[in-house]
Design a protein around this motif. Structure first.
Motif, short mmCIF file in Angstrom:
data_model
loop_
_atom_site.label_atom_id
_atom_site.label_comp_id
_atom_site.label_asym_id
_atom_site.label_seq_id
_atom_site.Cartn_x
_atom_site.Cartn_y
_atom_site.Cartn_z
N UNK A 76 0.83 -1.21 0.00
CA UNK A 76 0.00 0.00 0.00
C UNK A 76 0.87 1.27 0.00
N UNK A 77 1.97 1.21 0.77
CA UNK A 77 2.90 2.36 0.80
C UNK A 77 3.46 2.61 -0.61
N UNK A 78 3.87 1.53 -1.27
CA UNK A 78 4.45 1.67 -2.62
C UNK A 78 3.42 2.24 -3.58
N UNK A 79 2.21 1.76 -3.47
CA UNK A 79 1.17 2.22 -4.38
C UNK A 79 0.90 3.71 -4.17
N UNK A 80 0.85 4.12 -2.90
CA UNK A 80 0.62 5.53 -2.58
C UNK A 80 1.75 6.39 -3.16
N UNK A 81 2.97 5.82 -3.15
CA UNK A 81 4.15 6.48 -3.69
C UNK A 81 4.01 6.83 -5.16
N UNK A 82 3.30 5.97 -5.87
CA UNK A 82 3.24 6.12 -7.33
C UNK A 82 2.16 7.09 -7.77
#
Lengths: 355, 131
Positions: free
Chosen positions: B124-130
């Motif tokens: 979820x953190x990675x997705x938010x990053x993108x």
């Protein structure tokens, strides 16, 4: 919303990582910037540089206009098809932009940066005493660079570019091809309509020319010791402190900024833009402080050099500083050599260790 | 898409942590982090014997593009650093969860690992990053 070049869809299709650059959505890399860099150093790579601003000055009065605005002398251009590099100066001697001027059968063409487009067009309009015609052109631009660039470009385009001297151009129908570039390698830059650019890009790709992004363009130009406008020079810095004294021509004419740079020269130039090489491991970066024996300077552009495997930089340091210095990186002072750029030309190390 | 092994724990600052059989914690950076950094060209390790607290700086990774701090995911003492990265920093790109590890920590309190993110939460953190 960022502007898109004619080649935008091809970059996306190739899986490029896209970033905003001067208001344009441009490819940063297509995977590995180091592989793209090495392709240009060892075979051939191609860059979409359509974000650059192309301006035509077709009238006879363009000559006087450019002689007043460009600090290099366009009268050095012996005939159509010749090109030169120069800078536009403001009255204080600061650099408004750098540019390439091409002489054509009818007048001149200049190519300036993307990020300075509005400023330069306004500058031209505000200083157009000659009332010369100034036409921005909506054209694409592809740079093909590397030791195999000429051969590949010829085979794909059918244009005889091998016979072109450096800083020379040919025009055929609606394409202009110049033997210029921003990488320190042999190659050409082609200025052409968008649709033709898409076809050319595809053919070059089929011929094995690797697409390369802005990231590789930056490491290549820095290895080649070439300045980047806005980073290594700007409106506040003169060409004398930006390693560009060679582009000034003081022959029999006045040009904007001439008095200021002559006064600076007469008073003694306090700083110079030169090269740094990090002696240990690490990476030099823009903005880091340089401590020399005669005072403090600053790194204007720094990268890890993929060709040399070391940290290299352009830095503005006190005029008298030479030999070795230190750069402050995360609170530590690391030794560097002060060297004369370029660092790399035609794939090889060319700088000398300090005496 | 980046790979996020389910057996590892993650910090929102993109380090991964793995509890080894000998009780030490191995630390590296995630596949997502190495992709975002691009070609890694230099790694600055912490000192062996240095004490670190969770969330404190414990080294630097530099890509051609940028420098980025590495944070200790748990508190403890640095026991080992991956010296192969000095000569082969590209290993971080090639094998971020294997040979591209950065350092090992002897944790003060192994239960601190429980405070880190699991693979799903880190995704979820990675997705938010993108975005």
């Amino acid at each position: 919303m960022s502007r898109q070049t004619a080649l935008h869809a091809l970059h996306v299709e190739a899986g490029a990582r896209m970033v905003d650059f001067a208001g344009w959505d441009m490819p940063l890399n297509y995977g590995s910037q180091i592989e793209e860099h090495q392709a240009v150093r060892t075979s051939a790579g191609m860059f979409d540089v359509s974000h650059m601003t192309v301006i035509d000055l077709p009238d006879g009065s363009a000559r006087d206009f450019l002689r007043r605005l460009v600090a290099n002398d366009v009268d050095k251009l012996a005939g159509p098809g010749r090109a030169l590099y120069g800078v536009l100066l403001n009255e204080q001697g600061g650099v408004v932009d750098d540019l390439i001027v091409y002489r054509r059968t009818d007048g001149y063409r200049v190519v300036v940066n993307a990020g300075t487009r509005d400023k330069v067009l306004a500058w031209f309009a505000d200083h157009n005493d000659e009332k010369t015609t100034i036409e921005e052109r909506d054209l694409a631009m592809i740079a093909v660079q590397g030791p195999e660039a000429i051969e590949r470009f010829e085979s794909v385009s059918g244009l005889p570019v091998a016979g072109l001297d450096s800083f020379s151009a040919l025009e055929s129908a609606d394409i202009m091809v110049a033997r210029t570039g921003y990488t320190g390698e042999d190659g050409v830059e082609a200025i052409l309509p968008g649709e033709a650019a898409v076809a050319l890009w595809r053919k070059l790709g089929t011929a094995g020319v690797m697409p390369a992004g802005l990231a590789a363009r930056d490491t290549l130009r820095l290895e080649a010791g070439l300045n980047l406008y806005g980073q290594d020079m700007d409106d506040e810095t003169s060409p004398l402190v930006s390693n560009l004294a060679w582009t000034l021509d003081f022959s029999d004419r006045d040009f904007i900024g001439r008095a200021a740079v002559e006064a600076e020269k007469a008073a003694g130039v306090s700083a110079r833009l030169t090269g740094l090489v990090l002696k240990g491991k690490g990476v030099l970066r823009h903005g880091q402080t340089v401590i020399t024996q005669t005072g403090v300077g600053v790194i204007t552009s720094g990268v890890f050099s993929p060709t040399l495997g070391i940290g290299i930089a352009l830095a503005r340091i006190p005029a008298g500083a030479k030999g070795s210095a230190e750069v402050e990186i995360r609170g530590r002072r690391l030794p560097v050599d002060i060297v004369r750029p370029p660092f790399v030309r035609n794939g090889r190390r060319v700088y000398k260790d300090p005496a | 898409m980046s790979e996020i092994p389910t057996e590892l724990k993650y910090a929102s600052s993109h380090e991964w942590a793995r509890l080894e059989e000998d009780g030490t914690v191995t630390v590296g950076i995630s596949d997502h982090a190495q992709q975002a950094l691009g070609d890694v060209v230099y790694v600055e390790h912490p000192e062996i014997g240095q004490t670190v607290s969770a969330g404190s700086e414990a080294g630097v990774v530099e890509s051609v593009k940028a420098a980025s701090d590495i944070y200790a995911p748990v508190s403890g003492t640095i026991t080992e650093v991956n010296e192969t990265l000095e000569d082969a920093p590209e290993t971080v790109n090639q094998d971020p969860y294997g040979d591209g590890w950065f350092f090992r920590i002897e944790p003060d309190d192994p239960s601190e690992l429980e405070d880190l993110l699991d693979a799903a939460a880190y995704a979820d953190v990675c997705e938010a990053d993108e975005h």
